[in-house]
Design an enzyme around this catalytic site. Structure first.
Site, PDB file in Angstrom:
ATOM      1  N   LYS A  35      20.710  47.416  35.533  1.00  0.00           N
ATOM      2  CA  LYS A  35      20.827  46.651  34.480  1.00  0.00           C
ATOM      3  C   LYS A  35      21.919  45.521  35.018  1.00  0.00           C
ATOM      4  O   LYS A  35      22.167  45.438  36.178  1.00  0.00           O
ATOM      5  CB  LYS A  35      21.830  47.444  33.593  1.00  0.00           C
ATOM      6  CG  LYS A  35      23.029  47.966  34.083  1.00  0.00           C
ATOM      7  CD  LYS A  35      23.591  49.130  33.273  1.00  0.00           C
ATOM      8  CE  LYS A  35      24.758  49.770  33.896  1.00  0.00           C
ATOM      9  NZ  LYS A  35      25.383  50.787  33.260  1.00  0.00           N
ATOM     10  N   TYR A 256      47.493  26.396  44.105  1.00  0.00           N
ATOM     11  CA  TYR A 256      48.089  26.218  42.629  1.00  0.00           C
ATOM     12  C   TYR A 256      49.352  27.028  42.319  1.00  0.00           C
ATOM     13  O   TYR A 256      49.502  28.199  42.920  1.00  0.00           O
ATOM     14  CB  TYR A 256      46.955  26.603  41.449  1.00  0.00           C
ATOM     15  CG  TYR A 256      45.745  25.651  41.425  1.00  0.00           C
ATOM     16  CD1 TYR A 256      46.243  24.433  40.773  1.00  0.00           C
ATOM     17  CD2 TYR A 256      44.573  25.887  41.935  1.00  0.00           C
ATOM     18  CE1 TYR A 256      45.185  23.417  40.678  1.00  0.00           C
ATOM     19  CE2 TYR A 256      43.570  24.851  41.578  1.00  0.00           C
ATOM     20  CZ  TYR A 256      43.988  23.825  40.922  1.00  0.00           C
ATOM     21  OH  TYR A 256      42.926  22.834  40.586  1.00  0.00           O
ATOM     22  N   MET A 304      38.704  27.262  41.617  1.00  0.00           N
ATOM     23  CA  MET A 304      37.543  27.457  41.027  1.00  0.00           C
ATOM     24  C   MET A 304      36.314  27.323  42.255  1.00  0.00           C
ATOM     25  O   MET A 304      35.269  28.139  42.131  1.00  0.00           O
ATOM     26  CB  MET A 304      37.285  26.460  40.125  1.00  0.00           C
ATOM     27  CG  MET A 304      35.878  26.616  39.385  1.00  0.00           C
ATOM     28  SD  MET A 304      35.413  25.292  37.982  1.00  0.00           S
ATOM     29  CE  MET A 304      36.657  25.593  36.852  1.00  0.00           C
TER      30      MET A 304
END
Ligand SMILES: *Cc1c(COP(=O)(O)O)cnc(C)c1O
Length: 361
Positions: A35, A256, A304
């Site tokens: 799965k 950041y 990101m």
């Protein structure tokens, strides 16, 4: 040059881990839980790699099963949560799938459905996890009802799931095992109850069938170390490279929010990998990363598309140096522990923009 982030998938290691699951339970058949895109590894490629040795596969939805059938996988496929609506039954029959029945609305749909053949049903017992399944008394009634409806349902198996087979405290596990044993004795039911932790360390759970998942991908689901003599090989190695190196003086912030600051003059490597690829943004300072095969600490917040690593102790590391985020030489379980999570979430979390490259097929 293309962006260097790649998930290398070693199908030989997948074979090795599947062989371990089989050797630990020589009297059982091990269906391959595939799965969630084979826990991020690519369901079709993994199914094709194991098709000659695995007697069945298990998935979470009709769509996941359909994708395997479309690619020519002909082995039995079990729907672990069964159908989500009665309208799925014609496709379940057409694709020749096995289905879990955990609730009365599913049972009614199966008994009402008039297909050309009876449907293969795995009836779910709630042995104490209290997620899916029937309480023991109701289970026994539904089992008899299905036995009496052999024109609609056939090849009944008992399926149940452990909440705590991975834990050192065994009391919840033992309660569930007693519940399952009592029901099986009354019904003489073939059983399928072992997930990876139970396959690894609870031989009393091994049944006609077992359902290992995460162990096949090389992650250890146990709270403890693997028992001596058992080795699982990482199947996915998440690789990238340094795309920049910065030399900073003491006291400078990185990334950041300026979460981390240099305490001395430092060399900081910038790695092409970020949370937009599935690398966990919760990773703390100190999360291990291999640069040229050497362990280095992640420093500063994960961005990101990039993350930063302190390479001050590696004078030879430079732009282009090889980076391993997890896999060979660095276990995904160790990396996960630095984000307060588990190997499952990191592996399943690798996003589609990361190319998978297959080896050993
Ligand atoms: C995912 C799943 C498994 C496999 O569990 P692992 O811990 O990955 O071995 C087995 N059974 C059911 C019902 C599942 O949903």
């Amino acid at each position: 040059m293309a962006r260097p982030l790649i998930a290398d998938i070693d199908l030989k290691s997948l074979h090795h881990n599947y062989a371990v699951a089989c050797e630990l339970a020589p009297l059982s058949r091990a269906m391959v839980v595939i799965k969630a895109n084979a826990y991020g590894h690519g369901a079709v490629a993994c199914a094709k790699a194991l098709e000659t040795v695995a007697p069945a596969f298990a998935v979470a939805s009709l769509e996941e099963a359909e994708a395997l059938r479309e690619e020519g996988i002909t082995r039995p496929i079990l729907l672990l949560e069964g159908i989500f609506e009665a309208e799925e039954l014609p496709r379940v029959e057409a694709l020749d799938l096995w289905q879990v029945v955990h609730s009365d609305w599913q049972l009614k749909a199966v008994l009402k459905y008039s297909g050309a053949h009876p449907l293969t049903v795995w009836l779910k017992l709630d042995s104490g996890m209290h997620r899916l399944g029937y309480d023991p008394e109701v289970f026994v009634e539904r089992w008899s009802q299905l036995l009496a409806s052999s024109d609609r349902a056939c090849d009944l198996h008992l399926i149940s799931h452990f909440s705590s087979a991975d834990q050192c405290d065994t009391s919840q596990f033992e309660q569930q095992q007693r519940t399952i044993d009592a029901v099986c004795q009354r019904l003489n039911a073939p059983r399928c109850i072992a997930n990876s932790p139970a396959t690894l360390v609870k031989p009393q759970t091994h049944g006609q069938w077992n359902r290992p998942g995460i162990m096949l991908y090389g992650s250890n689901p146990l709270e403890s170390e693997l028992p001596a003599g058992i080795t699982l090989e990482p199947v996915m190695t998440l690789r990238s490279r340094l795309i920049a190196v910065r030399s900073l003086s003491a006291g400078e912030p990185v990334g950041y929010g300026a979460r981390w600051r240099t305490s001395q003059p430092s060399r900081i490597g910038v790695v092409a990998a970020g949370y937009g690829d599935g690398y966990d943004r919760h990773a703390r300072d100190g999360t291990p990363i291999l640069v040229d095969g050497q362990r280095c600490p992640l420093v500063g917040r994960v961005s990101m598309d990039m993350l930063t690593v302190d390479i001050s102790h590696l004078p030879d590391a430079d732009v282009g140096s090889e980076v391993v985020l997890w896999g060979q030489g660095l276990s995904v379980d160790e990396v996960a522990s630095h984000s307060d999570t588990i190997g499952y979430t990191l592996l399943t979390g690798i996003l589609p923009r990361v190319p998978r490259r297959y080896h050993g097929g």
